[in-house]
Write a protein that holds these residues in place. Sequence first.
Motif, PDB file in Angstrom:
ATOM      1  N   SER A   1      -3.329  10.415  -4.449  1.00 53.38           N
ATOM      2  CA  SER A   1      -2.363   9.625  -3.732  1.00 53.38           C
ATOM      3  C   SER A   1      -3.220   8.496  -2.761  1.00 53.38           C
ATOM      4  CB  SER A   1      -1.410  10.553  -2.868  1.00 53.38           C
ATOM      5  OG  SER A   1      -2.486  11.404  -1.992  1.00 53.38           O
TER       6      SER A   1
ATOM      7  N   ASP B   1      -9.622  10.876   4.605  1.00 52.58           N
ATOM      8  CA  ASP B   1     -10.216   9.391   4.280  1.00 52.58           C
ATOM      9  C   ASP B   1     -11.366   9.695   3.367  1.00 52.58           C
ATOM     10  OD1 ASP B   1     -11.415   7.066   4.011  1.00 52.58           O
ATOM     11  OD2 ASP B   1     -10.762   6.407   6.072  1.00 52.58           O
TER      12      ASP B   1
ATOM     13  N   LYS C   1      -1.625   7.027   3.587  1.00 48.56           N
ATOM     14  CA  LYS C   1      -2.501   5.964   3.681  1.00 48.56           C
ATOM     15  C   LYS C   1      -3.775   6.235   4.590  1.00 48.56           C
ATOM     16  CE  LYS C   1       0.846   2.639   2.204  1.00 48.56           C
ATOM     17  NZ  LYS C   1       1.459   1.201   2.137  1.00 48.56           N
TER      18      LYS C   1
ATOM     19  N   ASP D   1      -6.306   3.175   4.847  1.00 48.18           N
ATOM     20  CA  ASP D   1      -5.567   1.885   5.366  1.00 48.18           C
ATOM     21  C   ASP D   1      -5.710   1.536   6.819  1.00 48.18           C
ATOM     22  OD1 ASP D   1      -3.721  -0.057   6.227  1.00 48.18           O
ATOM     23  OD2 ASP D   1      -2.857   0.228   4.056  1.00 48.18           O
TER      24      ASP D   1
END
Length: 284
Positions: free
Chosen positions: A120, A233, A259, A262
């Motif tokens: 993902s 991360d 995310k 991001d």
Amino acid sequence: MTRVVLVHGIAQQYKGAQTLLADWCPALADGLSPAGVTLGPRDVAMAFYGDLFRPAGHRGPGEPELGAADVEEGLERELLLAWWRAAAETESQVAGPGTAARVRTPHLVQRALDALSHSSFFAGAGERLLIRDARQVSRYFTDPAIRAAVRERVLRALTDRTEVVVAHSLGSVVAYEALCAHPELPDLTLVTLGSPLAVRGLVLDRLEPAPVAGYGRWPAPVARWTNIADRGDVVALGKRLAPVFGDRVVDVLVHNGAKAHDVRPYLTAQETGRAIAAGLAARP
């Protein structure tokens, strides 16, 4: 007039400074809002270097497709394998390196690319994009002309009024090296987001200046340094920088949702806003 300089990471070669500012500034404003800080358009600048990685125009049909056979030995290959290992540790749907290879894809790099396609974290990134991302990092560290030009973009964005540098991903490496190379710069605050600076072997040992006995040099112009990382991360493989760069680094963990790398959820985090606000308040 620039008070805050932003430094982006990889895969921005088809954008520009204003495009990125339009994307980053609303998130930056949201992160600063709880701290009661508002910045105007002239207060923020983007140190843009993505165009240095943009392929030159040519008459061909476009950028070539890339596959496992195109992955270069050395840093490019090792980065992909490191991302694979990290993704497998954090996501149950990603088969790790210990899983037996299928007969069709015995090649280690192909196995890594196949596994990352189920992550993902790397959702939407095909083989070509993953390889191109790894190649940008490799080019920064192995091409002296690219490295010098990228660092020059950061230095060009800094002014005497710059109080905070906010650097994301590979941008944290660029900002770190640029600041180390210019100790004469005025004191400022460094805020790193999703930084790979502490990744031994792949990043740390390739820094300029080189670490000494496993410890990185403190950038002389940096009076305060906050490093912010999401536990999931995959790019920030070393979540804490203090063990490498000294106890003056304040390491903070945040949760960015799906995310993890991001930049926008990093910027909207109140922890990021507080670190930037503290830097803005520090200089008289």
